[in-house]
Design a protein around this motif. Structure first.
Motif, PDB file in Angstrom:
ATOM      1  N   TRP A 111       0.821  -1.214   0.000  1.00  0.00           N
ATOM      2  CA  TRP A 111       0.000   0.000   0.000  1.00  0.00           C
ATOM      3  C   TRP A 111       0.855   1.264   0.000  1.00  0.00           C
ATOM      4  CZ3 TRP A 111      -5.412   0.583   2.153  1.00  0.00           C
ATOM      5  CH2 TRP A 111      -6.164  -0.570   1.917  1.00  0.00           C
ATOM      6  N   GLN A 112       1.869   1.306   0.867  1.00  0.00           N
ATOM      7  CA  GLN A 112       2.694   2.514   0.969  1.00  0.00           C
ATOM      8  C   GLN A 112       3.392   2.855  -0.348  1.00  0.00           C
ATOM      9  OE1 GLN A 112       2.760   4.885   2.948  1.00  0.00           O
ATOM     10  NE2 GLN A 112       2.027   4.151   4.916  1.00  0.00           N
ATOM     11  N   THR A 140       1.463  20.747  -9.442  1.00  0.00           N
ATOM     12  CA  THR A 140       2.545  21.682  -9.758  1.00  0.00           C
ATOM     13  C   THR A 140       2.413  22.188 -11.188  1.00  0.00           C
ATOM     14  OG1 THR A 140       4.014  20.566  -8.193  1.00  0.00           O
ATOM     15  CG2 THR A 140       5.059  21.965  -9.853  1.00  0.00           C
ATOM     16  N   CYS A 141       2.122  21.284 -12.101  1.00  0.00           N
ATOM     17  CA  CYS A 141       1.943  21.686 -13.505  1.00  0.00           C
ATOM     18  C   CYS A 141       0.770  22.650 -13.652  1.00  0.00           C
ATOM     19  CB  CYS A 141       1.714  20.456 -14.384  1.00  0.00           C
ATOM     20  SG  CYS A 141       3.200  19.478 -14.661  1.00  0.00           S
ATOM     21  N   ASP A 181       3.462   6.449  -4.970  1.00  0.00           N
ATOM     22  CA  ASP A 181       3.437   6.641  -6.420  1.00  0.00           C
ATOM     23  C   ASP A 181       2.273   7.552  -6.823  1.00  0.00           C
ATOM     24  OD1 ASP A 181       4.768   6.040  -8.789  1.00  0.00           O
ATOM     25  OD2 ASP A 181       3.475   4.338  -9.245  1.00  0.00           O
ATOM     26  N   ILE A 182       1.099   7.291  -6.265  1.00  0.00           N
ATOM     27  CA  ILE A 182      -0.087   8.113  -6.550  1.00  0.00           C
ATOM     28  C   ILE A 182       0.133   9.541  -6.065  1.00  0.00           C
ATOM     29  CG2 ILE A 182      -2.521   8.463  -5.949  1.00  0.00           C
ATOM     30  CD1 ILE A 182      -2.732   5.344  -5.855  1.00  0.00           C
ATOM     31  N   GLU A 183       0.660   9.674  -4.859  1.00  0.00           N
ATOM     32  CA  GLU A 183       0.907  11.003  -4.281  1.00  0.00           C
ATOM     33  C   GLU A 183       1.914  11.793  -5.118  1.00  0.00           C
ATOM     34  OE1 GLU A 183       1.540  12.701   0.194  1.00  0.00           O
ATOM     35  OE2 GLU A 183       2.722  10.957  -0.388  1.00  0.00           O
ATOM     36  N   ARG A 184       2.982  11.121  -5.556  1.00  0.00           N
ATOM     37  CA  ARG A 184       4.007  11.773  -6.381  1.00  0.00           C
ATOM     38  C   ARG A 184       3.389  12.304  -7.679  1.00  0.00           C
ATOM     39  NH1 ARG A 184       7.494   8.331  -5.394  1.00  0.00           N
ATOM     40  NH2 ARG A 184       6.870   6.749  -6.916  1.00  0.00           N
ATOM     41  N   GLN A 185       2.544  11.498  -8.308  1.00  0.00           N
ATOM     42  CA  GLN A 185       1.895  11.922  -9.554  1.00  0.00           C
ATOM     43  C   GLN A 185       0.907  13.065  -9.311  1.00  0.00           C
ATOM     44  OE1 GLN A 185       4.218  10.472 -11.821  1.00  0.00           O
ATOM     45  NE2 GLN A 185       2.401  11.039 -12.961  1.00  0.00           N
ATOM     46  N   ALA A 186       0.178  13.002  -8.197  1.00  0.00           N
ATOM     47  CA  ALA A 186      -0.776  14.066  -7.874  1.00  0.00           C
ATOM     48  C   ALA A 186      -0.047  15.395  -7.662  1.00  0.00           C
ATOM     49  CB  ALA A 186      -1.587  13.694  -6.634  1.00  0.00           C
ATOM     50  N   GLU A 195       1.608  15.748 -17.342  1.00  0.00           N
ATOM     51  CA  GLU A 195       1.868  14.513 -18.079  1.00  0.00           C
ATOM     52  C   GLU A 195       0.581  13.701 -18.139  1.00  0.00           C
ATOM     53  OE1 GLU A 195       5.001  10.844 -17.911  1.00  0.00           O
ATOM     54  OE2 GLU A 195       5.607  12.852 -17.299  1.00  0.00           O
ATOM     55  N   LYS A 196       0.329  13.136 -19.289  1.00  0.00           N
ATOM     56  CA  LYS A 196      -0.951  12.459 -19.526  1.00  0.00           C
ATOM     57  C   LYS A 196      -1.052  11.072 -18.904  1.00  0.00           C
ATOM     58  CE  LYS A 196      -2.789  15.646 -22.086  1.00  0.00           C
ATOM     59  NZ  LYS A 196      -3.784  16.508 -21.576  1.00  0.00           N
ATOM     60  N   SER A 197       0.059  10.398 -18.701  1.00  0.00           N
ATOM     61  CA  SER A 197      -0.061   9.029 -18.210  1.00  0.00           C
ATOM     62  C   SER A 197       1.087   8.661 -17.295  1.00  0.00           C
ATOM     63  CB  SER A 197      -0.116   8.056 -19.385  1.00  0.00           C
ATOM     64  OG  SER A 197       1.099   8.082 -20.093  1.00  0.00           O
ATOM     65  N   HIS A 198       0.835   7.591 -16.549  1.00  0.00           N
ATOM     66  CA  HIS A 198       1.839   7.037 -15.653  1.00  0.00           C
ATOM     67  C   HIS A 198       1.563   5.545 -15.541  1.00  0.00           C
ATOM     68  CE1 HIS A 198       4.678   6.707 -12.395  1.00  0.00           C
ATOM     69  NE2 HIS A 198       3.764   6.071 -11.702  1.00  0.00           N
ATOM     70  N   PHE A 199       2.569   4.727 -15.684  1.00  0.00           N
ATOM     71  CA  PHE A 199       2.374   3.279 -15.666  1.00  0.00           C
ATOM     72  C   PHE A 199       2.266   2.769 -14.240  1.00  0.00           C
ATOM     73  CE2 PHE A 199       4.017  -1.121 -15.926  1.00  0.00           C
ATOM     74  CZ  PHE A 199       3.028  -1.646 -16.741  1.00  0.00           C
ATOM     75  N   LEU A 200       1.099   2.226 -13.887  1.00  0.00           N
ATOM     76  CA  LEU A 200       0.885   1.641 -12.556  1.00  0.00           C
ATOM     77  C   LEU A 200       1.008   0.125 -12.565  1.00  0.00           C
ATOM     78  CD1 LEU A 200      -2.141   3.637 -11.075  1.00  0.00           C
ATOM     79  CD2 LEU A 200       0.173   3.513 -10.172  1.00  0.00           C
ATOM     80  N   GLY A 201       1.221  -0.458 -13.711  1.00  0.00           N
ATOM     81  CA  GLY A 201       1.343  -1.909 -13.805  1.00  0.00           C
ATOM     82  C   GLY A 201       0.312  -2.473 -14.762  1.00  0.00           C
TER      83      GLY A 201
END
Length: 133
Positions: free
Chosen positions: A35-36, A51-52, A41-46, A60-66
């Protein structure tokens, strides 16, 4: 099999009933190991997206979560399509828990996003006890 890229929103916005086949293991993710890192990862992207927005840049439009692998079954009539989760069950379950927590918080404070968060965690169904929901 046809691989496609989808956002978390696209995965959960569809009217579909995700099921976990009996051959899959039970839910085993825990806070420290799984979970952490996912939450970080979610927090970093948010934060990156916020910021943007503040700097009036295009986020950025996407981020690979798996990867998630599902097998969509044929359906008849008015039922929601069913998709057996072949790979990614732990991640999808955890994301649903996160979305449900966000939904519950939004509802408790009367935020306008409560309705759309509800839509991402439940299929519309006339009977709230229905498996379709």
């Amino acid at each position: 099999m046809k691989p496609t890229k989808q956002s978390v929103y696209q995965i959960f916005d569809r009217e579909i009933r995700y099921t976990v086949p009996l051959f899959q293991r039970s839910y085993v993710w825990n806070e420290d190991t799984h979970w952490q890192p996912l939450w970080a990862d979610i927090e970093r992207q948010a934060i990156l997206c916020l910021t943007c927005l503040r700097e009036e840049k295009e986020p950025e439009k996407s981020h690979f979560l798996g990867a998630v692998v599902v097998n969509v079954s044929k359906f008849i009539g008015l039922d929601h399509p069913r998709a057996d989760i072949i790979d990614g069950q732990q991640r999808l379950t955890t994301l649903q828990i996160f979305l449900a927590a966000a939904r519950d918080y939004a509802q408790s404070v009367g935020h306008v996003t409560a309705g759309s968060a509800d839509r991402l965690t439940k299929n519309p169904a006339d009977d709230s006890r229905s498996e379709q929901r």
